[in-house]
Design a protein around this motif. Sequence first.
Motif, mmCIF file in Angstrom:
data_model
loop_
_atom_site.group_PDB
_atom_site.id
_atom_site.type_symbol
_atom_site.label_atom_id
_atom_site.label_comp_id
_atom_site.label_asym_id
_atom_site.label_seq_id
_atom_site.Cartn_x
_atom_site.Cartn_y
_atom_site.Cartn_z
ATOM 1 N N ALA A 269 0.865 -1.181 0.000
ATOM 2 C CA ALA A 269 0.000 0.000 0.000
ATOM 3 C C ALA A 269 0.899 1.227 0.000
ATOM 4 O O ALA A 269 1.911 1.257 0.704
ATOM 5 C CB ALA A 269 -0.932 0.005 1.204
ATOM 6 N N LYS A 277 -7.745 7.523 3.619
ATOM 7 C CA LYS A 277 -7.045 6.487 2.868
ATOM 8 C C LYS A 277 -7.460 5.076 3.286
ATOM 9 O O LYS A 277 -7.152 4.116 2.578
ATOM 10 C CB LYS A 277 -5.533 6.651 3.020
ATOM 11 N N PHE A 279 -6.377 3.057 5.633
ATOM 12 C CA PHE A 279 -5.350 2.105 6.034
ATOM 13 C C PHE A 279 -5.714 1.394 7.339
ATOM 14 O O PHE A 279 -5.244 0.285 7.589
ATOM 15 C CB PHE A 279 -3.997 2.802 6.149
ATOM 16 N N LEU A 282 -7.465 -1.657 6.226
ATOM 17 C CA LEU A 282 -6.520 -2.666 5.760
ATOM 18 C C LEU A 282 -5.846 -3.372 6.933
ATOM 19 O O LEU A 282 -5.668 -4.602 6.910
ATOM 20 C CB LEU A 282 -5.480 -2.009 4.848
ATOM 21 N N LEU A 296 3.771 -0.751 3.938
ATOM 22 C CA LEU A 296 3.009 0.488 3.824
ATOM 23 C C LEU A 296 3.993 1.636 3.663
ATOM 24 O O LEU A 296 4.729 1.983 4.593
ATOM 25 C CB LEU A 296 2.132 0.676 5.057
ATOM 26 N N CYS A 346 -2.954 -2.670 -2.703
ATOM 27 C CA CYS A 346 -4.247 -2.373 -2.090
ATOM 28 C C CYS A 346 -4.419 -0.873 -1.889
ATOM 29 O O CYS A 346 -3.545 -0.205 -1.326
ATOM 30 C CB CYS A 346 -4.366 -3.093 -0.740
ATOM 31 N N LEU A 347 -5.538 -0.351 -2.371
ATOM 32 C CA LEU A 347 -5.927 1.045 -2.141
ATOM 33 C C LEU A 347 -7.286 1.023 -1.437
ATOM 34 O O LEU A 347 -8.333 0.987 -2.083
ATOM 35 C CB LEU A 347 -6.023 1.812 -3.458
#
Length: 459
Positions: A269, A277, A279, A282, A296, A346-347
């Motif tokens: 990411a 975002k 995160f 995630l 990341l 991954c976004l």
Amino acid sequence: MRILHIGKFFPPHPGGIERFVADLTDAQVAQGMEVHVLAHAEPGTWRSRHFCHGAVEVTLAACHGQMLYAPVSPGFGWRLSRLIRQFKPDVLHLHLPNTSAFWALMLPSARRLPWVVHWHADIPLDSRRTGLRLAYHLYRPWEQAVLRRARSVIATSTPYLNSSLALAPWREKTRVIPLGIPPCDFDAVSAGLQDNETDWLANSPVETPSPPTASEKKVDVSEQRPSNAPTQVEAPSPHPALSRIASDGGEGKTHVSFAWPATGLKVLAVGRLSYFKGFDVLLRAMVQLPQASLLLIGDGECGVALRRLARNLDIAHRVNFAGRVDMNRRGAQALADAYGSADVFCLPSTERAESFGLVLLEAMRAGTPAIASDIPGSGVGYVVRNGETGLLVPPGDVAALVDALARMSADAMLRQRLGETGKQRWQREFTADRAAQRVRALYAEILQTTRPDTTTPEM
């Protein structure tokens, strides 16, 4: 054809818009145009700078700080006026959002030129930042005045155009031109500013500013955050041995590289560690994927909170918070290596503030399949074709993200097929050369019909 671009910042300042402006202008020069970029120096910089980024001339106006993401640069209008007089552009290309672009409304020399407004994003009215929403009431009249005077507007995707309230009155003169990125050419990168920044600072003429007035005193760049995303100073990575290796070009340091902290599915990411975002989503998904590890890359105001969350979820040993990478030659090589060695990108963004997702193009260029959030009204779902070049999941849905990551983990053939198709789509639709060709055609079209406009701006 002579084009003057008005941007907010310029690399190595991080950001998708900044990288796109650099890539677009490089491609325009390669296609025979003369190009100059006017943007802001880093916040807190009291001197203006001029340099060449490859064959592109760049002027960075002094920037005393930021207020709600808006650069504070009292001298920007004077810089713009002088550049118009000296460079004599045929077209003024304004990249928005950017409050300093509003200086063009005040300058007769700017109003005599045809404008192209490149609309990268709306001001997010659903932002958690109350100050940003309130400030938009002051920003909107200027924004609309710029759009009214523009000969043409560029939107980056049809879904974003159709959902933009700000662009709604101007859809008839709006053209959809997707963003694009160039092939990985590290020799070209090294020819620009980034790898030679120290030498340039030492050898290039730098203008010394006059003593600041009371109104020009440095602005505190700290910003209040919502209670669930506190502003804090970035803490060291919990895995210092696994963070960035080497650095950005010091003597004797030959490379920058990144590492995944564990074996299994390698998830990448990249982006600013900001609230929208996703995160945190995630990280919560990673809990249910014990064989996966996450690299990341990026920094930002939510960095401390995300590191704390990783520790609380007991996954810190499988997450490498690698920090920001400087986009010099070594940094660009390391970032490309990270994309190329990842199993999946991954976004997980949660809001329409993610207007396009330039990082998705970087993954596609590397042949790495992507998992992204299908955000209503965003261009992300246009870039990633579900089941063809990647997988789309509902924004903020941890369970759906877990399922998509597990599917990628279990099916290497799926990863290969999505990655190959994504790379083909990048080559066909999303290169910097393709974007520059489309923009050049738009310039030619408006120059055939443009008449000077010297009337007083309507607000």
